[in-house]
Design a protein around this motif. Sequence first.
Motif, PDB file in Angstrom:
ATOM      1  N   LYS A  62      -5.286  -6.020 -47.624  1.00 23.09           N
ATOM      2  CA  LYS A  62      -4.552  -6.128 -46.360  1.00 23.09           C
ATOM      3  C   LYS A  62      -3.244  -5.354 -46.378  1.00 23.09           C
ATOM      4  O   LYS A  62      -2.751  -4.941 -45.336  1.00 23.09           O
ATOM      5  N   ASP A  63      -2.689  -5.115 -47.565  1.00 21.04           N
ATOM      6  CA  ASP A  63      -1.432  -4.364 -47.649  1.00 21.04           C
ATOM      7  C   ASP A  63      -1.574  -2.949 -47.118  1.00 21.04           C
ATOM      8  O   ASP A  63      -0.622  -2.373 -46.597  1.00 21.04           O
ATOM      9  N   LEU A  64      -2.781  -2.379 -47.245  1.00 20.85           N
ATOM     10  CA  LEU A  64      -3.027  -1.045 -46.700  1.00 20.85           C
ATOM     11  C   LEU A  64      -2.875  -1.048 -45.187  1.00 20.85           C
ATOM     12  O   LEU A  64      -2.273  -0.140 -44.614  1.00 20.85           O
ATOM     13  N   ALA A  65      -3.385  -2.076 -44.531  1.00 18.98           N
ATOM     14  CA  ALA A  65      -3.265  -2.165 -43.078  1.00 18.98           C
ATOM     15  C   ALA A  65      -1.812  -2.354 -42.670  1.00 18.98           C
ATOM     16  O   ALA A  65      -1.329  -1.704 -41.739  1.00 18.98           O
ATOM     17  N   TYR A  66      -1.102  -3.222 -43.382  1.00 16.74           N
ATOM     18  CA  TYR A  66       0.300  -3.463 -43.040  1.00 16.74           C
ATOM     19  C   TYR A  66       1.179  -2.258 -43.352  1.00 16.74           C
ATOM     20  O   TYR A  66       2.245  -2.104 -42.760  1.00 16.74           O
ATOM     21  N   PHE A  67       0.733  -1.378 -44.244  1.00 17.40           N
ATOM     22  CA  PHE A  67       1.465  -0.151 -44.536  1.00 17.40           C
ATOM     23  C   PHE A  67       1.532   0.745 -43.308  1.00 17.40           C
ATOM     24  O   PHE A  67       2.532   1.405 -43.057  1.00 17.40           O
ATOM     25  N   PHE A  68       0.444   0.775 -42.529  1.00 12.98           N
ATOM     26  CA  PHE A  68       0.373   1.647 -41.358  1.00 12.98           C
ATOM     27  C   PHE A  68       1.032   1.056 -40.123  1.00 12.98           C
ATOM     28  O   PHE A  68       1.277   1.773 -39.159  1.00 12.98           O
ATOM     29  N   GLY A  69       1.278  -0.249 -40.089  1.00 14.38           N
ATOM     30  CA  GLY A  69       1.937  -0.836 -38.930  1.00 14.38           C
ATOM     31  C   GLY A  69       1.427  -2.222 -38.621  1.00 14.38           C
ATOM     32  O   GLY A  69       0.744  -2.860 -39.415  1.00 14.38           O
ATOM     33  N   GLU A  70       1.785  -2.703 -37.443  1.00 17.02           N
ATOM     34  CA  GLU A  70       1.363  -4.022 -36.978  1.00 17.02           C
ATOM     35  C   GLU A  70      -0.141  -4.029 -36.704  1.00 17.02           C
ATOM     36  O   GLU A  70      -0.661  -3.115 -36.060  1.00 17.02           O
ATOM     37  N   PRO A  71      -0.855  -5.058 -37.163  1.00 16.91           N
ATOM     38  CA  PRO A  71      -2.304  -5.096 -36.969  1.00 16.91           C
ATOM     39  C   PRO A  71      -2.751  -5.026 -35.510  1.00 16.91           C
ATOM     40  O   PRO A  71      -3.735  -4.359 -35.202  1.00 16.91           O
ATOM     41  N   GLU A  72      -2.037  -5.701 -34.592  1.00 20.75           N
ATOM     42  CA  GLU A  72      -2.445  -5.660 -33.181  1.00 20.75           C
ATOM     43  C   GLU A  72      -2.437  -4.230 -32.650  1.00 20.75           C
ATOM     44  O   GLU A  72      -3.370  -3.799 -31.972  1.00 20.75           O
ATOM     45  N   THR A  73      -1.379  -3.507 -32.958  1.00 21.13           N
ATOM     46  CA  THR A  73      -1.268  -2.117 -32.503  1.00 21.13           C
ATOM     47  C   THR A  73      -2.347  -1.262 -33.139  1.00 21.13           C
ATOM     48  O   THR A  73      -2.974  -0.426 -32.466  1.00 21.13           O
ATOM     49  N   LEU A  74      -2.579  -1.447 -34.426  1.00 19.78           N
ATOM     50  CA  LEU A  74      -3.592  -0.655 -35.133  1.00 19.78           C
ATOM     51  C   LEU A  74      -4.994  -0.919 -34.605  1.00 19.78           C
ATOM     52  O   LEU A  74      -5.798   0.013 -34.481  1.00 19.78           O
ATOM     53  N   ILE A  75      -5.286  -2.166 -34.273  1.00 21.02           N
ATOM     54  CA  ILE A  75      -6.614  -2.513 -33.765  1.00 21.02           C
ATOM     55  C   ILE A  75      -6.878  -1.813 -32.441  1.00 21.02           C
ATOM     56  O   ILE A  75      -7.923  -1.180 -32.240  1.00 21.02           O
ATOM     57  N   ILE A  76      -5.934  -1.900 -31.528  1.00 22.00           N
ATOM     58  CA  ILE A  76      -6.108  -1.275 -30.211  1.00 22.00           C
ATOM     59  C   ILE A  76      -6.111   0.247 -30.329  1.00 22.00           C
ATOM     60  O   ILE A  76      -6.954   0.927 -29.739  1.00 22.00           O
ATOM     61  N   LEU A  77      -5.199   0.785 -31.120  1.00 19.10           N
ATOM     62  CA  LEU A  77      -5.111   2.232 -31.298  1.00 19.10           C
ATOM     63  C   LEU A  77      -6.382   2.789 -31.939  1.00 19.10           C
ATOM     64  O   LEU A  77      -6.891   3.824 -31.507  1.00 19.10           O
ATOM     65  N   SER A  78      -6.901   2.101 -32.954  1.00 18.36           N
ATOM     66  CA  SER A  78      -8.123   2.592 -33.596  1.00 18.36           C
ATOM     67  C   SER A  78      -9.305   2.553 -32.629  1.00 18.36           C
ATOM     68  O   SER A  78     -10.143   3.448 -32.636  1.00 18.36           O
ATOM     69  N   GLY A  79      -9.367   1.535 -31.792  1.00 17.93           N
ATOM     70  CA  GLY A  79     -10.440   1.464 -30.804  1.00 17.93           C
ATOM     71  C   GLY A  79     -10.389   2.601 -29.801  1.00 17.93           C
ATOM     72  O   GLY A  79     -11.408   3.220 -29.494  1.00 17.93           O
ATOM     73  N   VAL A  80      -9.190   2.905 -29.319  1.00 21.14           N
ATOM     74  CA  VAL A  80      -9.028   4.005 -28.353  1.00 21.14           C
ATOM     75  C   VAL A  80      -9.364   5.345 -29.005  1.00 21.14           C
ATOM     76  O   VAL A  80     -10.084   6.169 -28.429  1.00 21.14           O
ATOM     77  N   ILE A  81      -8.862   5.555 -30.216  1.00 22.97           N
ATOM     78  CA  ILE A  81      -9.121   6.816 -30.910  1.00 22.97           C
ATOM     79  C   ILE A  81     -10.612   6.976 -31.192  1.00 22.97           C
ATOM     80  O   ILE A  81     -11.182   8.061 -30.995  1.00 22.97           O
ATOM     81  N   MET A  82     -11.261   5.902 -31.648  1.00 18.37           N
ATOM     82  CA  MET A  82     -12.692   5.993 -31.946  1.00 18.37           C
ATOM     83  C   MET A  82     -13.512   6.244 -30.680  1.00 18.37           C
ATOM     84  O   MET A  82     -14.495   6.991 -30.722  1.00 18.37           O
ATOM     85  N   LEU A  83     -13.106   5.653 -29.575  1.00 20.48           N
ATOM     86  CA  LEU A  83     -13.816   5.884 -28.312  1.00 20.48           C
ATOM     87  C   LEU A  83     -13.689   7.341 -27.877  1.00 20.48           C
ATOM     88  O   LEU A  83     -14.689   8.002 -27.568  1.00 20.48           O
TER      89      LEU A  83
END
Length: 103
Positions: free
Chosen positions: A16-37
């Motif tokens: 989980k530290d890898l995810a927290y390294f990149f930023g807040e999980p809520e932002t990363l979840i939404i951002l990754s979904g938009v980018i993948m779409l």
Amino acid sequence: MEVEAIKKRIGAAAFKDLAYFFGEPETLIILSGVIMLLAGILLLLGINTRWSSLVLLLVLLPITITIQIGQISTLGPLFKNIAIMGGLLFFIINPSFKKEKFQ
């Protein structure tokens, strides 16, 4: 999207530290979904296949490391992501792949 459920999975993940390294999980979840779409649509349409595949690979790699590695219950999705990464590598290496005409 079930952002809260995914956030709980990130919190319980071994890496989980890898995810927290990149930023807040809520932002990363939404951002990754938009980018993948967006990158998935570009790949589907054959527009900039090398770059869209590279973007998808760069988004999928930390997700796979964070969520699926280290959890025995997620071996199916782990191998699915590895297979998808193999397909993306194909398009990164061969961006203008076309069927050969048989004579």
